[in-house]
Motif scaffolding. Structure first.
Motif, PDB file in Angstrom:
ATOM      1  N   LYS A   5       0.725  -1.235   0.189  1.00  0.00           N
ATOM      2  CA  LYS A   5      -0.038   0.077  -0.018  1.00  0.00           C
ATOM      3  C   LYS A   5       0.877   1.254  -0.011  1.00  0.00           C
ATOM      4  CE  LYS A   5      -3.395   2.229   2.992  1.00  0.00           C
ATOM      5  NZ  LYS A   5      -4.125   1.868   4.302  1.00  0.00           N
ATOM      6  N   VAL A   6       0.631   2.074  -0.910  1.00  0.00           N
ATOM      7  CA  VAL A   6       1.506   3.351  -1.070  1.00  0.00           C
ATOM      8  C   VAL A   6       0.489   4.550  -1.064  1.00  0.00           C
ATOM      9  CG1 VAL A   6       2.912   4.680  -2.667  1.00  0.00           C
ATOM     10  CG2 VAL A   6       3.073   2.092  -2.549  1.00  0.00           C
ATOM     11  N   GLN A   7       1.211   5.477  -0.134  1.00  0.00           N
ATOM     12  CA  GLN A   7      -0.018   6.933  -0.128  1.00  0.00           C
ATOM     13  C   GLN A   7       0.973   7.938  -0.397  1.00  0.00           C
ATOM     14  OE1 GLN A   7      -1.014   6.876   3.964  1.00  0.00           O
ATOM     15  NE2 GLN A   7      -3.536   7.691   3.297  1.00  0.00           N
ATOM     16  N   LEU A  36       9.062 -11.068  11.629  1.00  0.00           N
ATOM     17  CA  LEU A  36       8.681 -10.780  10.463  1.00  0.00           C
ATOM     18  C   LEU A  36       9.520 -11.416   9.123  1.00  0.00           C
ATOM     19  CD1 LEU A  36       8.419  -6.926  11.200  1.00  0.00           C
ATOM     20  CD2 LEU A  36       6.328  -8.547  10.841  1.00  0.00           C
ATOM     21  N   MET A  37      10.572 -12.067   9.366  1.00  0.00           N
ATOM     22  CA  MET A  37      11.303 -12.771   8.383  1.00  0.00           C
ATOM     23  C   MET A  37      10.583 -14.102   7.984  1.00  0.00           C
ATOM     24  SD  MET A  37      14.124 -10.687   7.341  1.00  0.00           S
ATOM     25  CE  MET A  37      12.842  -9.517   7.417  1.00  0.00           C
ATOM     26  N   LEU A  38       9.634 -14.492   8.887  1.00  0.00           N
ATOM     27  CA  LEU A  38       9.089 -15.880   8.470  1.00  0.00           C
ATOM     28  C   LEU A  38       8.139 -15.664   7.211  1.00  0.00           C
ATOM     29  CD1 LEU A  38       8.553 -17.236  12.137  1.00  0.00           C
ATOM     30  CD2 LEU A  38      10.358 -17.678  10.653  1.00  0.00           C
ATOM     31  N   GLN A  39       8.068 -16.661   6.531  1.00  0.00           N
ATOM     32  CA  GLN A  39       7.016 -16.767   5.408  1.00  0.00           C
ATOM     33  C   GLN A  39       5.593 -16.593   5.958  1.00  0.00           C
ATOM     34  OE1 GLN A  39       8.631 -19.907   3.212  1.00  0.00           O
ATOM     35  NE2 GLN A  39       9.992 -18.898   2.223  1.00  0.00           N
ATOM     36  N   GLY A  40       4.835 -15.801   5.490  1.00  0.00           N
ATOM     37  CA  GLY A  40       3.432 -15.709   5.921  1.00  0.00           C
ATOM     38  C   GLY A  40       2.988 -14.259   5.823  1.00  0.00           C
ATOM     39  N   HIS A  41       1.503 -14.091   6.344  1.00  0.00           N
ATOM     40  CA  HIS A  41       1.223 -12.972   6.403  1.00  0.00           C
ATOM     41  C   HIS A  41       1.264 -12.381   7.646  1.00  0.00           C
ATOM     42  CE1 HIS A  41      -0.420 -13.605   2.330  1.00  0.00           C
ATOM     43  NE2 HIS A  41      -0.908 -14.729   2.783  1.00  0.00           N
ATOM     44  N   ALA A  42       1.397 -10.885   7.622  1.00  0.00           N
ATOM     45  CA  ALA A  42       1.461 -10.309   8.973  1.00  0.00           C
ATOM     46  C   ALA A  42       0.583  -8.882   8.727  1.00  0.00           C
ATOM     47  CB  ALA A  42       2.903  -9.397   9.118  1.00  0.00           C
ATOM     48  N   ALA A  43       0.003  -8.517   9.798  1.00  0.00           N
ATOM     49  CA  ALA A  43      -0.920  -7.402   9.798  1.00  0.00           C
ATOM     50  C   ALA A  43      -0.248  -6.220   9.764  1.00  0.00           C
ATOM     51  CB  ALA A  43      -1.750  -7.410  11.009  1.00  0.00           C
ATOM     52  N   GLU A  44      -0.994  -5.058   9.375  1.00  0.00           N
ATOM     53  CA  GLU A  44      -0.089  -3.656   9.188  1.00  0.00           C
ATOM     54  C   GLU A  44       0.361  -3.446  10.604  1.00  0.00           C
ATOM     55  OE1 GLU A  44      -1.324   0.811   8.421  1.00  0.00           O
ATOM     56  OE2 GLU A  44      -2.286  -0.825   7.177  1.00  0.00           O
ATOM     57  N   MET A  45       1.548  -2.938  10.666  1.00  0.00           N
ATOM     58  CA  MET A  45       2.279  -2.583  11.848  1.00  0.00           C
ATOM     59  C   MET A  45       2.968  -1.240  11.452  1.00  0.00           C
ATOM     60  SD  MET A  45       4.085  -6.010  13.200  1.00  0.00           S
ATOM     61  CE  MET A  45       3.563  -7.577  12.030  1.00  0.00           C
ATOM     62  N   THR A  46       3.384  -0.305  12.730  1.00  0.00           N
ATOM     63  CA  THR A  46       4.025   0.703  12.724  1.00  0.00           C
ATOM     64  C   THR A  46       5.095   0.756  13.650  1.00  0.00           C
ATOM     65  OG1 THR A  46       2.129   1.960  11.564  1.00  0.00           O
ATOM     66  CG2 THR A  46       4.051   3.197  12.601  1.00  0.00           C
ATOM     67  N   PHE A  47       6.268   1.072  13.399  1.00  0.00           N
ATOM     68  CA  PHE A  47       7.472   1.162  14.286  1.00  0.00           C
ATOM     69  C   PHE A  47       8.042   2.324  14.192  1.00  0.00           C
ATOM     70  CE2 PHE A  47       6.831  -3.474  13.388  1.00  0.00           C
ATOM     71  CZ  PHE A  47       6.631  -3.916  14.801  1.00  0.00           C
ATOM     72  N   SER A  48       8.648   2.925  15.354  1.00  0.00           N
ATOM     73  CA  SER A  48       9.349   4.090  15.573  1.00  0.00           C
ATOM     74  C   SER A  48      10.913   3.896  15.168  1.00  0.00           C
ATOM     75  CB  SER A  48       9.086   4.701  16.586  1.00  0.00           C
ATOM     76  OG  SER A  48       9.569   3.836  17.925  1.00  0.00           O
TER      77      SER A  48
END
Length: 102
Positions: A5-7, A36-48
């Motif tokens: 997703k690009v904004q 996050l390096m594992l194959q599969g899906h991840a929910a959207e996350m935000t980190f600082s």
């Protein structure tokens, strides 16, 4: 199917987002990044913060493979003792041995 997703936002809005993210979002830990390096899906996350404290994939392209092996997603021995993938010659020989070709 993977997606990105690009904004497109103004520089001012981007800077506001950065300031808000730095105030409200958690820092990324090495353990979270490895997951996050594992194959599969991840929910959207935000980190600082970013992963660059632990790894730069330009200098260490096999990092994700080593993580997947360590966490049991790839069989042990996928990478050598230096954390590197086998070279093409040994992979070719291995493939010939597994397929029965000589």
């Amino acid at each position: 199917m993977q997606g990105l997703k690009v904004q497109s936002v103004s520089k001012e809005d981007f800077n506001k987002w950065v300031q808000e993210t730095q105030k409200t979002s958690p820092k990324l830990t090495k353990e979270q990044y490895d997951q996050l390096m594992l194959q599969g899906h991840a929910a959207e996350m935000t980190f600082s913060s970013t992963h660059l404290e632990w790894v730069n994939h330009v200098n260490d392209p096999e990092y994700a493979i080593r993580v997947r092996e360590r966490l049991g997603q790839l069989p042990k021995g996928t990478v050598d003792s230096n954390g590197k993938l086998p070279d093409e010659n040994s992979m070719d020989k291995s493939m010939k041995n597994h397929t029965g070709s000589h």
